[in-house]
Design a protein around this motif. Structure first.
Motif, PDB file in Angstrom:
ATOM      1  N   THR A  70      18.443  -2.688   5.779  1.00  0.00           N
ATOM      2  CA  THR A  70      17.099  -3.169   6.095  1.00  0.00           C
ATOM      3  C   THR A  70      16.064  -2.448   5.246  1.00  0.00           C
ATOM      4  OG1 THR A  70      17.773  -3.615   8.371  1.00  0.00           O
ATOM      5  CG2 THR A  70      15.417  -3.463   7.954  1.00  0.00           C
ATOM      6  N   ALA A  71      16.170  -1.137   5.161  1.00  0.00           N
ATOM      7  CA  ALA A  71      15.207  -0.362   4.381  1.00  0.00           C
ATOM      8  C   ALA A  71      15.280  -0.724   2.894  1.00  0.00           C
ATOM      9  CB  ALA A  71      15.463   1.135   4.571  1.00  0.00           C
ATOM     10  N   LYS A  72      16.483  -0.915   2.368  1.00  0.00           N
ATOM     11  CA  LYS A  72      16.621  -1.283   0.953  1.00  0.00           C
ATOM     12  C   LYS A  72      16.037  -2.660   0.683  1.00  0.00           C
ATOM     13  CE  LYS A  72      20.727   1.479   0.102  1.00  0.00           C
ATOM     14  NZ  LYS A  72      22.176   1.451  -0.118  1.00  0.00           N
ATOM     15  N   PHE A  73      16.257  -3.609   1.600  1.00  0.00           N
ATOM     16  CA  PHE A  73      15.731  -4.957   1.436  1.00  0.00           C
ATOM     17  C   PHE A  73      14.203  -4.935   1.405  1.00  0.00           C
ATOM     18  CE2 PHE A  73      14.138  -8.854   3.503  1.00  0.00           C
ATOM     19  CZ  PHE A  73      14.522  -9.778   2.551  1.00  0.00           C
ATOM     20  N   LEU A  74      13.599  -4.225   2.348  1.00  0.00           N
ATOM     21  CA  LEU A  74      12.144  -4.159   2.394  1.00  0.00           C
ATOM     22  C   LEU A  74      11.574  -3.361   1.221  1.00  0.00           C
ATOM     23  CD1 LEU A  74      11.679  -3.759   6.227  1.00  0.00           C
ATOM     24  CD2 LEU A  74      11.107  -5.754   4.836  1.00  0.00           C
ATOM     25  N   ALA A  75      12.306  -2.369   0.749  1.00  0.00           N
ATOM     26  CA  ALA A  75      11.863  -1.628  -0.434  1.00  0.00           C
ATOM     27  C   ALA A  75      11.872  -2.520  -1.665  1.00  0.00           C
ATOM     28  CB  ALA A  75      12.752  -0.406  -0.654  1.00  0.00           C
ATOM     29  N   ALA A  76      12.862  -3.393  -1.777  1.00  0.00           N
ATOM     30  CA  ALA A  76      12.908  -4.334  -2.902  1.00  0.00           C
ATOM     31  C   ALA A  76      11.738  -5.311  -2.842  1.00  0.00           C
ATOM     32  CB  ALA A  76      14.232  -5.091  -2.898  1.00  0.00           C
ATOM     33  N   ILE A  77      11.407  -5.769  -1.640  1.00  0.00           N
ATOM     34  CA  ILE A  77      10.257  -6.659  -1.496  1.00  0.00           C
ATOM     35  C   ILE A  77       8.967  -5.931  -1.871  1.00  0.00           C
ATOM     36  CG2 ILE A  77       8.839  -7.892   0.203  1.00  0.00           C
ATOM     37  CD1 ILE A  77      11.411  -8.679   1.614  1.00  0.00           C
ATOM     38  N   ALA A  78       8.832  -4.684  -1.441  1.00  0.00           N
ATOM     39  CA  ALA A  78       7.637  -3.901  -1.764  1.00  0.00           C
ATOM     40  C   ALA A  78       7.520  -3.693  -3.262  1.00  0.00           C
ATOM     41  CB  ALA A  78       7.679  -2.553  -1.044  1.00  0.00           C
ATOM     42  N   HIS A  79       8.637  -3.390  -3.903  1.00  0.00           N
ATOM     43  CA  HIS A  79       8.619  -3.169  -5.350  1.00  0.00           C
ATOM     44  C   HIS A  79       8.235  -4.453  -6.080  1.00  0.00           C
ATOM     45  CE1 HIS A  79       9.593  -1.118  -9.065  1.00  0.00           C
ATOM     46  NE2 HIS A  79      10.364  -2.129  -9.412  1.00  0.00           N
ATOM     47  N   GLY A  80       8.804  -5.568  -5.650  1.00  0.00           N
ATOM     48  CA  GLY A  80       8.459  -6.845  -6.264  1.00  0.00           C
ATOM     49  C   GLY A  80       7.004  -7.214  -6.051  1.00  0.00           C
ATOM     50  N   SER A  81       6.493  -6.922  -4.858  1.00  0.00           N
ATOM     51  CA  SER A  81       5.079  -7.197  -4.573  1.00  0.00           C
ATOM     52  C   SER A  81       4.172  -6.346  -5.451  1.00  0.00           C
ATOM     53  CB  SER A  81       4.768  -6.916  -3.111  1.00  0.00           C
ATOM     54  OG  SER A  81       5.531  -7.730  -2.280  1.00  0.00           O
ATOM     55  N   ARG A  82       4.535  -5.089  -5.602  1.00  0.00           N
ATOM     56  CA  ARG A  82       3.726  -4.200  -6.433  1.00  0.00           C
ATOM     57  C   ARG A  82       3.711  -4.690  -7.878  1.00  0.00           C
ATOM     58  NH1 ARG A  82       4.593   2.243  -7.767  1.00  0.00           N
ATOM     59  NH2 ARG A  82       2.857   2.354  -9.207  1.00  0.00           N
ATOM     60  N   LEU A  83       4.877  -5.054  -8.390  1.00  0.00           N
ATOM     61  CA  LEU A  83       4.923  -5.572  -9.754  1.00  0.00           C
ATOM     62  C   LEU A  83       4.135  -6.871  -9.881  1.00  0.00           C
ATOM     63  CD1 LEU A  83       8.622  -4.873 -10.786  1.00  0.00           C
ATOM     64  CD2 LEU A  83       6.559  -3.698 -11.552  1.00  0.00           C
ATOM     65  N   GLY A  84       4.207  -7.726  -8.875  1.00  0.00           N
ATOM     66  CA  GLY A  84       3.459  -8.982  -8.894  1.00  0.00           C
ATOM     67  C   GLY A  84       1.955  -8.752  -8.946  1.00  0.00           C
ATOM     68  N   VAL A  85       1.475  -7.803  -8.149  1.00  0.00           N
ATOM     69  CA  VAL A  85       0.040  -7.485  -8.161  1.00  0.00           C
ATOM     70  C   VAL A  85      -0.370  -6.931  -9.518  1.00  0.00           C
ATOM     71  CG1 VAL A  85      -1.714  -5.953  -7.179  1.00  0.00           C
ATOM     72  CG2 VAL A  85      -0.154  -7.172  -5.675  1.00  0.00           C
ATOM     73  N   GLN A  86       0.445  -6.039 -10.079  1.00  0.00           N
ATOM     74  CA  GLN A  86       0.116  -5.476 -11.385  1.00  0.00           C
ATOM     75  C   GLN A  86       0.118  -6.547 -12.473  1.00  0.00           C
ATOM     76  OE1 GLN A  86       3.049  -2.279 -11.377  1.00  0.00           O
ATOM     77  NE2 GLN A  86       1.387  -0.785 -11.258  1.00  0.00           N
ATOM     78  N   ILE A  87       1.067  -7.455 -12.430  1.00  0.00           N
ATOM     79  CA  ILE A  87       1.111  -8.536 -13.405  1.00  0.00           C
ATOM     80  C   ILE A  87      -0.110  -9.430 -13.256  1.00  0.00           C
ATOM     81  CG2 ILE A  87       2.351 -10.663 -14.024  1.00  0.00           C
ATOM     82  CD1 ILE A  87       4.957  -9.068 -13.460  1.00  0.00           C
ATOM     83  N   ALA A  88      -0.496  -9.729 -12.009  1.00  0.00           N
ATOM     84  CA  ALA A  88      -1.677 -10.569 -11.774  1.00  0.00           C
ATOM     85  C   ALA A  88      -2.938  -9.915 -12.332  1.00  0.00           C
ATOM     86  CB  ALA A  88      -1.829 -10.849 -10.288  1.00  0.00           C
ATOM     87  N   VAL A  89      -3.068  -8.597 -12.153  1.00  0.00           N
ATOM     88  CA  VAL A  89      -4.244  -7.893 -12.672  1.00  0.00           C
ATOM     89  C   VAL A  89      -4.266  -7.942 -14.196  1.00  0.00           C
ATOM     90  CG1 VAL A  89      -5.274  -5.593 -12.921  1.00  0.00           C
ATOM     91  CG2 VAL A  89      -4.578  -6.415 -10.674  1.00  0.00           C
ATOM     92  N   ILE A  90      -3.113  -7.716 -14.824  1.00  0.00           N
ATOM     93  CA  ILE A  90      -3.059  -7.727 -16.285  1.00  0.00           C
ATOM     94  C   ILE A  90      -3.319  -9.139 -16.823  1.00  0.00           C
ATOM     95  CG2 ILE A  90      -1.518  -7.429 -18.265  1.00  0.00           C
ATOM     96  CD1 ILE A  90      -0.328  -5.013 -16.756  1.00  0.00           C
TER      97      ILE A  90
END
Length: 152
Positions: A70-90
């Protein structure tokens, strides 16, 4: 990101606590068996005790695996969300640069600022469920997540 950190804390805490409880119980049973080893051997209970220990160990390991998954799954979602936000800003910055509304240095500044802004939330959601988070970060993340909750 904050919701993912909160979900990680809530969903991974219970299985981790159950795994610790089962592990402590198993260790206590093992310690009692070691103290009574001569009696157990004399009564011929060793094979049954061994089977009981294996079953208990399997249950304990299953609890650990559930919490970790469960923790690994949610960590992967968090990492993907963070990358998505950074890509959107760039990408937004690139659009503004193409329109000549901002300078290219603004993209770099925005990328650094957003990275630093999302870093604590990423740490909360990544390490929150597995108990490896340092105590100051854990209290900061708990405080952060408590502010997000809706009033009761």
């Amino acid at each position: 990101m904050t919701l993912i950190a909160l979900a990680t804390e809530l969903l991974a805490r219970s299985p981790a606590a159950q795994a610790v409880q089962k592990s402590m119980s198993l260790h206590a049973d093992t310690a009692n068996a070691i103290r009574s080893s001569e009696v157990i051997a004399a009564m011929g209970m060793l094979p049954e005790l061994s089977r009981h220990w294996r079953r208990s160990q399997a249950v304990s390991l299953d609890s650990i695996e559930v919490g970790g998954t469960t923790a690994k799954f949610l960590a992967a979602i968090a990492h993907g969300s963070r990358l998505g936000v950074q890509i959107a800003v760039i990408c937004s910055g690139a659009t503004l640069v193409i329109r000549q509304e901002v300078s290219p240095g603004t993209i770099m500044a925005a990328a650094v600022i957003i990275s630093r802004m999302l870093s604590p939330l990423s740490i909360c959601s990544t390490a929150g469920g597995n108990g490896s988070m340092p105590r100051p970060w854990r209290s900061a993340c708990t405080t952060c997540c408590m502010r997000v909750r809706a009033p009761a």
